[in-house]
Design an enzyme around this catalytic site. Structure first.
Site, mmCIF file in Angstrom:
data_model
loop_
_atom_site.group_PDB
_atom_site.id
_atom_site.type_symbol
_atom_site.label_atom_id
_atom_site.label_comp_id
_atom_site.label_asym_id
_atom_site.label_seq_id
_atom_site.Cartn_x
_atom_site.Cartn_y
_atom_site.Cartn_z
ATOM 1 C CB SER A 246 -0.929 -0.015 1.201
ATOM 2 O OG SER A 246 -0.486 0.908 2.164
ATOM 3 C CE LYS A 247 -2.805 6.412 -1.985
ATOM 4 N NZ LYS A 247 -3.700 6.220 -3.079
ATOM 5 N NE ARG A 248 -2.867 3.275 4.627
ATOM 6 C CZ ARG A 248 -3.836 3.113 3.755
ATOM 7 N NH1 ARG A 248 -4.297 4.143 3.092
ATOM 8 N NH2 ARG A 248 -4.355 1.927 3.525
#
Ligand code: GLU
Length: 264
Positions: A246-248
């Site tokens: 995930s981009k987090r």
């Protein structure tokens, strides 16, 4: 699928963010499969979510695919096809396979809680399933807020996945599903079915996060008399700790890797 049909696959990103590494991988598998079978690779931009879809994301997706060399033979935007989607929604309504539902959010939530406390898996109780045509007409004339629901028959849906083998799904846990906000605003599961069928997609190859959508889509295909394509659900790219990429946690956009000097 009959073996006489020419292989046609599609990559169907929603332009709600930049081209994601995982999506690029899905596109790659589709592209390679098309090339290996002398078939076609279609780019379908699924932009029916008007709030979250942005032209700049569509640009980023096209640029990323082009940089990777994943060229497409056909391209269209789902939003250009709302007239066609409407026609098929009307067909379902006309044949009594879908209906208008006027249930309010708080009523649905109360139903859900009641089912949960009884230890049942929550699903729509079917309150509006048998409203008379007259009652439905009256409420539409009054402008009552509504959605369109598809009547889900309780049965077993089985399909053979190219990657995961035989999959069987019991639809009795599903409940009647929402297929559109109204005639002009179809939701994902409905629009995808109409577009895949009319575009003569032979193989639907996508991420495994879509596997629970597949029985829903098969039900709608059957109701509309469409051929069911062959499905292949790809495992997702995960982090070393098995969590979803995930981009987090990691840079996930293709443009980032391009900027960092990676080769396509
Ligand atoms: N628009 C969907 C997505 O971005 C496509 C899923 C599919 O391939 O059917 O995940």
């Amino acid at each position: 699928m009959t073996s006489t049909k020419k292989v046609k696959v599609r990559f169907a990103p929603s332009p709600t963010g930049p081209l994601h590494l995982g999506s690029a991988r899905t596109a790659l598998f589709n592209w390679v499969f098309a090339k290996a079978n002398k078939g076609k690779f279609v780019l379908r931009v699924e932009d029916t979510d008007t709030e979250r879809s942005k032209p700049e994301f569509e640009e980023d997706i096209k640029e990323g695919l082009s940089w990777l060399g994943l060229t497409w033979d056909e391209y269209y935007k789902q939003s250009e096809r709302s007239g066609i989607h409407k026609e098929y929604l009307e067909k379902l309504l006309g044949e009594g396979k879908a209906y208008y539902c006027f249930c309010k959010k708080d009523e649905l939530e109360a139903q859900r809680q009641a089912m949960l406390t009884q230890g049942l898996a929550p699903k729509y109780a079917g309150t509006c399933r048998n409203l008379s045509e007259e009652e439905t007409g009256k409420r539409l004339d009054k402008g009552d807020p509504h959605v369109l629901r598809f009547k889900v028959a309780e049965m077993k849906i089985e399909f053979k996945d190219m990657i995961r083998g035989n999959i069987s799904f019991d639809t009795s846990i599903m409940g009647d599903m929402v297929v559109a906000r109204d005639l002009d605003n179809p939701l994902y599961n409905f629009a995808v079915v109409v577009d895949d069928a009319l575009n003569e997609i032979t193989h639907v190859i996508r991420g495994e996060d879509h596997i629970s959508n597949t029985p829903r889509q098969i039900l709608i295909m059957n109701a509309l008399g469409f051929d069911v394509p062959i499905f292949g659900h790809l495992p997702l790219i995960l982090n070393p700790d098995k969590s979803k990429l995930s981009k987090r946690k990691n840079p996930t956009s293709i443009a980032y890797y391009q900027r960092m000097g990676f080769f396509p």
